[in-house]
Design an enzyme around this catalytic site. Structure first.
Site, mmCIF file in Angstrom:
data_model
loop_
_atom_site.group_PDB
_atom_site.id
_atom_site.type_symbol
_atom_site.label_atom_id
_atom_site.label_comp_id
_atom_site.label_asym_id
_atom_site.label_seq_id
_atom_site.Cartn_x
_atom_site.Cartn_y
_atom_site.Cartn_z
ATOM 1 N N ALA A 1 -20.032 0.390 36.180
ATOM 2 C CA ALA A 1 -19.163 0.855 35.101
ATOM 3 C C ALA A 1 -19.930 1.107 33.806
ATOM 4 O O ALA A 1 -19.556 1.974 33.022
ATOM 5 C CB ALA A 1 -18.044 -0.146 34.862
ATOM 6 N N THR A 2 -21.008 0.379 33.586
ATOM 7 C CA THR A 2 -21.789 0.613 32.361
ATOM 8 C C THR A 2 -22.303 2.046 32.368
ATOM 9 O O THR A 2 -22.178 2.780 31.378
ATOM 10 C CB THR A 2 -22.970 -0.379 32.268
ATOM 11 O OG1 THR A 2 -22.439 -1.700 32.218
ATOM 12 C CG2 THR A 2 -23.813 -0.131 31.032
ATOM 13 N N ASN B 1 -11.246 -7.510 29.616
ATOM 14 C CA ASN B 1 -11.983 -8.425 30.486
ATOM 15 C C ASN B 1 -11.972 -9.864 30.000
ATOM 16 O O ASN B 1 -12.306 -10.767 30.756
ATOM 17 C CB ASN B 1 -13.431 -7.950 30.642
ATOM 18 C CG ASN B 1 -14.085 -7.641 29.327
ATOM 19 O OD1 ASN B 1 -13.622 -6.787 28.579
ATOM 20 N ND2 ASN B 1 -15.139 -8.343 29.004
ATOM 21 N N GLN C 1 -11.634 -3.623 34.984
ATOM 22 C CA GLN C 1 -10.920 -4.863 35.299
ATOM 23 C C GLN C 1 -9.550 -4.612 35.925
ATOM 24 O O GLN C 1 -8.949 -5.536 36.466
ATOM 25 C CB GLN C 1 -10.753 -5.722 34.037
ATOM 26 C CG GLN C 1 -12.063 -6.243 33.462
ATOM 27 C CD GLN C 1 -12.710 -7.333 34.325
ATOM 28 O OE1 GLN C 1 -12.076 -7.933 35.198
ATOM 29 N NE2 GLN C 1 -13.980 -7.600 34.076
ATOM 30 N N ALA D 1 -17.842 -1.613 41.549
ATOM 31 C CA ALA D 1 -17.574 -2.236 42.855
ATOM 32 C C ALA D 1 -17.561 -3.764 42.788
ATOM 33 O O ALA D 1 -16.761 -4.408 43.473
ATOM 34 C CB ALA D 1 -18.629 -1.779 43.866
ATOM 35 N N THR E 1 -31.248 9.415 44.323
ATOM 36 C CA THR E 1 -30.868 9.160 45.718
ATOM 37 C C THR E 1 -29.664 8.234 45.762
ATOM 38 O O THR E 1 -29.661 7.185 45.098
ATOM 39 C CB THR E 1 -32.053 8.521 46.470
ATOM 40 O OG1 THR E 1 -33.148 9.432 46.396
ATOM 41 C CG2 THR E 1 -31.704 8.242 47.912
ATOM 42 N N CYS F 1 -22.861 -16.475 25.060
ATOM 43 C CA CYS F 1 -24.230 -16.853 24.752
ATOM 44 C C CYS F 1 -25.100 -15.607 24.816
ATOM 45 O O CYS F 1 -25.587 -15.228 25.862
ATOM 46 C CB CYS F 1 -24.705 -17.874 25.767
ATOM 47 S SG CYS F 1 -26.232 -18.644 25.290
HETATM 48 C C1 LIG Z 1 -14.247 -3.981 31.070
HETATM 49 C C2 LIG Z 1 -15.629 -3.843 31.619
HETATM 50 N N1 LIG Z 1 -16.276 -2.686 31.484
HETATM 51 C C3 LIG Z 1 -17.516 -2.504 31.967
HETATM 52 C C4 LIG Z 1 -18.194 -3.514 32.612
HETATM 53 C C5 LIG Z 1 -19.577 -3.273 33.128
HETATM 54 O O1 LIG Z 1 -19.562 -3.110 34.518
HETATM 55 P P1 LIG Z 1 -20.902 -3.061 35.385
HETATM 56 O O2 LIG Z 1 -21.305 -4.475 35.580
HETATM 57 O O3 LIG Z 1 -20.490 -2.395 36.659
HETATM 58 O O4 LIG Z 1 -21.901 -2.250 34.656
HETATM 59 C C6 LIG Z 1 -17.561 -4.754 32.762
HETATM 60 C C7 LIG Z 1 -18.282 -5.872 33.402
HETATM 61 O O5 LIG Z 1 -18.288 -6.973 32.918
HETATM 62 C C8 LIG Z 1 -16.242 -4.920 32.272
HETATM 63 O O6 LIG Z 1 -15.593 -6.065 32.407
#
Ligand SMILES: Cc1ncc(COP(=O)(O)O)c(C=O)c1O
Length: 401
Positions: free
Chosen positions: A75-76, A156, A184, A205, A245, A331
């Site tokens: 997701a990042t 989250n 989430q 995932a 890839t 932290c």
């Molecule tokens: C709301 C939200 N967005 C994005 C992320 C990032 O996801 P990823 O670990 O797949 O990069 C997280 C993970 O903690 C999340 O909770």
């Protein structure tokens, strides 16, 4: 030797891989190891077929078309591609982004980078004490130069769910793109890109019992096609939007995780909500001065975020070696920084420092929840017995009653 028991209640951080997901992935590490981009032999075709099946499984969970799914590393990366890619492609429209103060760092840090480098101007919407935004604030924040609005589906930390459909109506009405970080919420509550009116959606995932290092960005092509400038170049994979890839086992795992979620989400949500309520009721039955953070009802089924007043969250975490939870004092780089989410909903410093986030998941049982209640209650009582602040609060209370 007695094996020490451990209970995992930190499913917002990550989830274990479901055995069914692992089973689906395993052949793609060994006998079906082909590169999905190899067009000239069966190894490549087999891998490409598996990727396309996974794409259909992800799309089905979101009520999207398979061609609207772009695989990423998580997701990042999906958030980076959505924000930077849209801003770059639609540069002639403007450079303004609207987002929310309680977003995940993978949205906020992208926004800060874009501001710092002079590429964007960003409006950060404020939230109320439950972590909700006022849709009218979104309307007021839009300008003729707004390119994109990014509002997460569910938070989250505190689990609050935003009213996406209403926000999307306002955003789309103004001809602006609407992105949501649904990391989430996917697989936990209904996520339908058509019903919600979403243009871009990020998911991961490892939050839905799939592997780490796999995720996707939904990019609308139906009705109004959304265009993005790729952020990773080289090879033109994923229709040029994300070169590299493909992580075939990871993608297969993501697909299988989405398939299971499509079939089991509703019953699982009911079960998790009941477990979460059992946990909360168990804690407040035994303990006073427990403060709930987030929306009381519009929240993720498995989320509980509470402060045990006069107990330092970090001390409680250290004591709870057998119950895995998170504290509201994150932290980061060896400093105890208070959660930006708790600050945004107006929680004072001491209360924020005493917060604990519980995240229940697929394999938790009632027995585990009862064990966690016993352990948390015992440790909170022990720490409070050592706390002069708690003693003073108790004296004030008994004088008042
Ligand atoms: C709301 C939200 N967005 C994005 C992320 C990032 O996801 P990823 O670990 O797949 O990069 C997280 C993970 O903690 C999340 O909770």
């Amino acid at each position: 030797m007695q094996v020490r028991r451990r209970v995992y209640l930190d499913h917002h951080a990550t989830t274990p891989v479901d055995r069914r997901v692992l089973e689906a992935m395993l052949p793609y590490f060994t006998e079906k190891f082909g590169n999905a981009a190899s067009r000239h032999h069966a190894y490549g075709w087999e891998a490409a077929d598996a990727v396309e099946q996974a794409r259909a499984q992800v799309a089905r969970l979101l009520n999207a078309q398979p061609s609207e799914i772009v695989f990423t590393s998580g997701a990042t990366e999906a958030n980076n591609l959505a924000l930077k890619g849209a801003l770059e492609f639609y540069a002639e429209r403007g450079n303004h982004i609207v987002t929310v103060a309680t977003e995940h760092k993978s949205v906020l840090d992208v926004c800060r980078y874009l501001e710092r480098t002079g590429k964007a101007e960003v409006t950060y919407l404020r939230v109320d004490r439950y972590g909700s935004i006022d849709p009218d604030d979104v309307r007021r924040a839009l300008t003729p130069r707004t390119v994109l609005v990014s509002v997460m589906h569910a938070n989250n930390e505190i689990g609050t769910i935003h009213e996406l459909a209403e926000i999307a109506r306002i955003v789309k009405g103004a001809g602006v793109l609407f992105h949501t970080d649904a990391t989430q919420s996917v697989g936990k509550i209904a996520v339908d890109v058509e019903a919600l009116g979403i243009d871009l959606l990020s998911l991961s995932a490892h939050k839905i019992y799939g592997p780490k290092g796999a995720g996707a960005l939904y990019v609308r092509s139906k009705k109004q096609r959304v265009r993005l400038v790729p952020q990773i170049h080289g090879g033109g994979h994923e229709r040029g939007l994300r070169s590299g890839t493909l992580n075939v086992p990871g993608i297969v795992g993501l697909g299988e995780a989405c398939k299971i979620a499509s079939e089991e989400r509703e019953s699982e949500a009911l079960r998790l909500q009941a477990l979460r309520d059992r946990l909360y009721e168990g804690l407040i039955r035994e303990l006073d001065d427990v403060v709930l953070h987030g929306h009381p009802t519009r929240r993720l089924p498995g989320n509980l975020n509470v402060s045990f007043l006069d107990v330092e969250g970090e001390s409680l975490l250290m004591a709870l070696t057998d119950v895995a939870v998170s504290s509201g004092a994150a932290c980061t780089s060896a400093t105890l920084e208070t959660s930006h989410v708790l600050r945004a909903i107006g929680v004072d410093e001491d209360t924020a420092q005493s917060s604990i986030r519980f995240g229940l998941g697929r394999f938790n049982t009632e027995e585990e929840v009862d064990y966690a209640i016993d352990r948390v209650v015992a440790e909170v009582k022990r720490l409070r017995a050592l706390s002069p602040a708690y003693a003073a609060r108790s004296r004030t209370k008994s004088r008042g009653s």
